[in-house]
Design a protein around this motif. Structure first.
Motif, mmCIF file in Angstrom:
data_model
loop_
_atom_site.group_PDB
_atom_site.id
_atom_site.type_symbol
_atom_site.label_atom_id
_atom_site.label_comp_id
_atom_site.label_asym_id
_atom_site.label_seq_id
_atom_site.Cartn_x
_atom_site.Cartn_y
_atom_site.Cartn_z
ATOM 1 N N ALA A 251 0.852 -1.194 0.000
ATOM 2 C CA ALA A 251 0.000 0.000 0.000
ATOM 3 C C ALA A 251 0.885 1.239 0.000
ATOM 4 O O ALA A 251 1.748 1.406 0.863
ATOM 5 C CB ALA A 251 -0.912 0.003 1.214
ATOM 6 N N LEU A 252 0.694 2.085 -1.000
ATOM 7 C CA LEU A 252 1.452 3.331 -1.118
ATOM 8 C C LEU A 252 0.484 4.504 -1.033
ATOM 9 O O LEU A 252 -0.572 4.482 -1.657
ATOM 10 C CB LEU A 252 2.181 3.378 -2.464
ATOM 11 N N ARG A 253 0.856 5.525 -0.280
ATOM 12 C CA ARG A 253 0.014 6.715 -0.182
ATOM 13 C C ARG A 253 0.696 7.863 -0.909
ATOM 14 O O ARG A 253 1.848 8.177 -0.647
ATOM 15 C CB ARG A 253 -0.212 7.117 1.269
ATOM 16 N N LEU A 254 -0.053 8.464 -1.819
ATOM 17 C CA LEU A 254 0.394 9.654 -2.527
ATOM 18 C C LEU A 254 -0.665 10.730 -2.294
ATOM 19 O O LEU A 254 -1.827 10.531 -2.660
ATOM 20 C CB LEU A 254 0.558 9.388 -4.024
ATOM 21 N N ILE A 255 -0.248 11.803 -1.651
ATOM 22 C CA ILE A 255 -1.155 12.859 -1.215
ATOM 23 C C ILE A 255 -2.234 12.200 -0.350
ATOM 24 O O ILE A 255 -1.914 11.689 0.695
ATOM 25 C CB ILE A 255 -1.731 13.646 -2.419
ATOM 26 N N ASP A 256 -3.455 12.165 -0.780
ATOM 27 C CA ASP A 256 -4.521 11.579 0.034
ATOM 28 C C ASP A 256 -5.110 10.329 -0.604
ATOM 29 O O ASP A 256 -6.225 9.934 -0.277
ATOM 30 C CB ASP A 256 -5.628 12.623 0.263
ATOM 31 N N ARG A 257 -4.366 9.716 -1.494
ATOM 32 C CA ARG A 257 -4.855 8.508 -2.170
ATOM 33 C C ARG A 257 -3.957 7.327 -1.849
ATOM 34 O O ARG A 257 -2.750 7.482 -1.676
ATOM 35 C CB ARG A 257 -4.887 8.718 -3.682
ATOM 36 N N GLU A 258 -4.570 6.171 -1.795
ATOM 37 C CA GLU A 258 -3.810 4.955 -1.540
ATOM 38 C C GLU A 258 -3.831 4.078 -2.780
ATOM 39 O O GLU A 258 -4.860 3.954 -3.441
ATOM 40 C CB GLU A 258 -4.407 4.183 -0.366
ATOM 41 N N PHE A 259 -2.682 3.515 -3.093
ATOM 42 C CA PHE A 259 -2.535 2.635 -4.248
ATOM 43 C C PHE A 259 -1.934 1.323 -3.782
ATOM 44 O O PHE A 259 -0.981 1.320 -3.009
ATOM 45 C CB PHE A 259 -1.610 3.267 -5.301
ATOM 46 N N LEU A 260 -2.504 0.218 -4.235
ATOM 47 C CA LEU A 260 -1.927 -1.096 -3.968
ATOM 48 C C LEU A 260 -1.139 -1.514 -5.193
ATOM 49 O O LEU A 260 -1.667 -1.527 -6.307
ATOM 50 C CB LEU A 260 -3.020 -2.123 -3.694
ATOM 51 N N ILE A 261 0.125 -1.824 -4.975
ATOM 52 C CA ILE A 261 1.004 -2.215 -6.079
ATOM 53 C C ILE A 261 1.671 -3.529 -5.699
ATOM 54 O O ILE A 261 2.192 -3.672 -4.591
ATOM 55 C CB ILE A 261 2.067 -1.130 -6.365
ATOM 56 N N ALA A 262 1.646 -4.470 -6.615
ATOM 57 C CA ALA A 262 2.303 -5.756 -6.369
ATOM 58 C C ALA A 262 3.788 -5.621 -6.663
ATOM 59 O O ALA A 262 4.183 -5.015 -7.658
ATOM 60 C CB ALA A 262 1.684 -6.833 -7.257
ATOM 61 N N CYS A 263 4.592 -6.157 -5.771
ATOM 62 C CA CYS A 263 6.042 -6.151 -6.015
ATOM 63 C C CYS A 263 6.662 -7.345 -5.316
ATOM 64 O O CYS A 263 6.084 -7.933 -4.409
ATOM 65 C CB CYS A 263 6.667 -4.835 -5.548
ATOM 66 N N ALA A 264 7.853 -7.677 -5.750
ATOM 67 C CA ALA A 264 8.610 -8.756 -5.116
ATOM 68 C C ALA A 264 9.050 -8.292 -3.727
ATOM 69 O O ALA A 264 9.319 -7.105 -3.529
ATOM 70 C CB ALA A 264 9.823 -9.108 -5.972
ATOM 71 N N PRO A 265 9.109 -9.201 -2.757
ATOM 72 C CA PRO A 265 9.484 -8.808 -1.399
ATOM 73 C C PRO A 265 10.804 -8.032 -1.327
ATOM 74 O O PRO A 265 10.927 -7.087 -0.552
ATOM 75 C CB PRO A 265 9.591 -10.150 -0.652
ATOM 76 N N GLU A 266 11.767 -8.411 -2.151
ATOM 77 C CA GLU A 266 13.068 -7.720 -2.108
ATOM 78 C C GLU A 266 13.011 -6.303 -2.679
ATOM 79 O O GLU A 266 13.945 -5.524 -2.505
ATOM 80 C CB GLU A 266 14.152 -8.546 -2.814
ATOM 81 N N GLU A 267 11.931 -5.963 -3.362
ATOM 82 C CA GLU A 267 11.777 -4.608 -3.923
ATOM 83 C C GLU A 267 10.932 -3.696 -3.041
ATOM 84 O O GLU A 267 10.803 -2.511 -3.315
ATOM 85 C CB GLU A 267 11.146 -4.695 -5.313
ATOM 86 N N ARG A 268 10.367 -4.244 -1.983
ATOM 87 C CA ARG A 268 9.433 -3.506 -1.129
ATOM 88 C C ARG A 268 10.038 -2.212 -0.576
ATOM 89 O O ARG A 268 9.449 -1.148 -0.681
ATOM 90 C CB ARG A 268 8.954 -4.414 0.001
ATOM 91 N N GLU A 269 11.203 -2.307 0.049
ATOM 92 C CA GLU A 269 11.819 -1.123 0.663
ATOM 93 C C GLU A 269 12.072 -0.018 -0.359
ATOM 94 O O GLU A 269 11.811 1.147 -0.105
ATOM 95 C CB GLU A 269 13.121 -1.491 1.375
ATOM 96 N N GLY A 270 12.612 -0.392 -1.521
ATOM 97 C CA GLY A 270 12.877 0.596 -2.565
ATOM 98 C C GLY A 270 11.606 1.241 -3.077
ATOM 99 O O GLY A 270 11.568 2.451 -3.328
ATOM 100 N N LEU A 271 10.550 0.449 -3.198
ATOM 101 C CA LEU A 271 9.275 0.977 -3.663
ATOM 102 C C LEU A 271 8.688 1.954 -2.645
ATOM 103 O O LEU A 271 8.201 3.027 -3.011
ATOM 104 C CB LEU A 271 8.301 -0.175 -3.925
#
Length: 102
Positions: free
Chosen positions: A8-28
């Motif tokens: 779950a990523l928050r940009l301004i007041d919106r939340e977006f769910l983006i699938a990613c590999a576990p090793e990419e989570r921190e960078g994302l």
């Protein structure tokens, strides 16, 4: 093949769910935090832009930063390569003159 997990990523007041590999989570998450800060900066200096307009303005701003940083990096890489070539030439010259001595 690695599995993906929703993040779950928050940009301004919106939340977006983006699938990613576990090793990419921190960078994302780091990238989303950076993007959110940039969007908030631009929103503070703009007259009530829509989310979409703000996203486009931020994308242009981040792309501009990226291109400038890449140009700086390329220039530094070229200067480093030139410096190393110069040092290699001096070293070869010193070794040749050392071999030429009786």
């Amino acid at each position: 093949m690695s599995s993906t997990e929703p993040v779950a990523l928050r940009l301004i007041d919106r939340e977006f769910l983006i699938a990613c590999a576990p090793e990419e989570r921190e960078g994302l998450l780091e990238a989303a935090g950076y993007l959110d800060r940039k969007m908030r900066e631009l929103r503070a200096n703009a007259k009530a832009p829509s989310f979409e307009r703000l996203a486009v303005l931020t994308a242009i701003s981040v792309a501009h930063e990226f291109i400038n940083l890449r140009k700086q990096h390329d220039g530094q890489s070229q200067r480093l390569s030139d410096g190393l070539a110069n040092l290699r030439g001096k070293l070869n010259a010193a070794l040749e003159s050392d071999h030429a001595k009786p």
